[in-house]
Write an enzyme that holds these catalytic residues in place. Structure first.
Site, PDB file in Angstrom:
ATOM      1  N   THR A   1       0.862  -1.182   0.000  1.00  0.00           N
ATOM      2  CA  THR A   1       0.000   0.000   0.000  1.00  0.00           C
ATOM      3  C   THR A   1       0.902   1.237   0.000  1.00  0.00           C
ATOM      4  O   THR A   1       2.056   1.171   0.419  1.00  0.00           O
ATOM      5  CB  THR A   1      -0.954  -0.005   1.205  1.00  0.00           C
ATOM      6  OG1 THR A   1      -0.184  -0.071   2.405  1.00  0.00           O
ATOM      7  CG2 THR A   1      -1.939  -1.170   1.134  1.00  0.00           C
TER       8      THR A   1
ATOM      9  N   GLY B   1       1.416   4.333   1.631  1.00  0.00           N
ATOM     10  CA  GLY B   1       2.133   4.843   2.802  1.00  0.00           C
ATOM     11  C   GLY B   1       3.085   3.821   3.390  1.00  0.00           C
ATOM     12  O   GLY B   1       4.178   4.154   3.857  1.00  0.00           O
ATOM     13  N   CYS B   2       2.686   2.564   3.339  1.00  0.00           N
ATOM     14  CA  CYS B   2       3.518   1.487   3.879  1.00  0.00           C
ATOM     15  C   CYS B   2       4.765   1.278   3.012  1.00  0.00           C
ATOM     16  O   CYS B   2       5.845   1.018   3.528  1.00  0.00           O
ATOM     17  CB  CYS B   2       2.707   0.193   3.958  1.00  0.00           C
ATOM     18  SG  CYS B   2       1.192   0.339   4.927  1.00  0.00           S
ATOM     19  N   SER B   3       4.591   1.394   1.699  1.00  0.00           N
ATOM     20  CA  SER B   3       5.689   1.135   0.765  1.00  0.00           C
ATOM     21  C   SER B   3       6.593   2.331   0.519  1.00  0.00           C
ATOM     22  O   SER B   3       7.775   2.173   0.255  1.00  0.00           O
ATOM     23  CB  SER B   3       5.134   0.666  -0.586  1.00  0.00           C
ATOM     24  OG  SER B   3       4.576  -0.613  -0.454  1.00  0.00           O
TER      25      SER B   3
END
Length: 187
Positions: free
Chosen positions: A72, A74-76
């Site tokens: 996703t 923000g996670c990546s």
């Protein structure tokens, strides 16, 4: 990164999930500083490689961070890359291991870790059915946008099996208190 989280929040609100993004979301969780980690199996790289959370983090000082989903935005773009980048700084502050948890399958977590050069730095742990997340009370229903209940964005320090520091994003998905930079300031 932050724009992606704002978009996710807007989509969730549009489909009726605004209650999950309230400022009081962190107050409803059941886990707190001083608690032990639950006796739950997570998975590393493949379904046959079980990692029991209570046993894995029973001794030493560990950083565990949770994300809503592998790959996703923000996670990546922010969360995982910062922990990979800051791994040596965290080790320099006495951290034994750094682990990332998400409600995904182990193959997805492995591929995501490979994409971000996490090997040897951040252990990628799959909470396949969300048992770990739910037992911590850090679950977030994102069924409308990500297909299932996911993990709130958090970070914690676990020392000898006990939670010593806990940081949960106020809305469950933001990118502030759970980042590695915030963790480094507290260690």
């Amino acid at each position: 990164m932050i724009v992606a989280c704002l978009r996710l929040r807007a989509v969730c609100r549009a489909v009726g999930y605004s209650r999950h993004f309230s400022r009081t979301g962190a107050a409803s969780m059941s886990v707190k500083v001083g608690d032990s980690l639950p006796d739950v199996d997570l998975y590393e790289n493949e379904p046959g490689n079980k990692v029991n959370a209570a046993k894995q983090f029973a001794t030493g000082k560990h950083v565990i961070f949770g994300v809503p989903g592998a790959f996703t935005p923000g996670c990546s773009k922010t969360h995982l890359p910062e922990y990979v980048r800051d791994f040596d700084k965290l080790k320099g502050k006495g951290v034994t291991s750094v682990s990332c948890v998400a409600v995904n399958d182990p193959f997805v977590m492995k591929a995501w870790g490979e994409q971000h050069n996490a090997e040897g730095k951040v252990t990628m742990l799959a909470d396949t059915c969300g048992d770990f997340t739910k037992k911590l009370g850090l679950d977030l229903d994102l069924s409308a946008v990500l297909g299932s209940v996911r993990c709130k964005r958090f970070s914690m320090v676990v020392e000898d099996g006990k939670i010593k520091d806990l940081n949960v994003e106020p809305d469950g998905t933001g990118l502030t208190c759970s980042l590695s930079t915030s963790m480094l300031e507290k260690l």
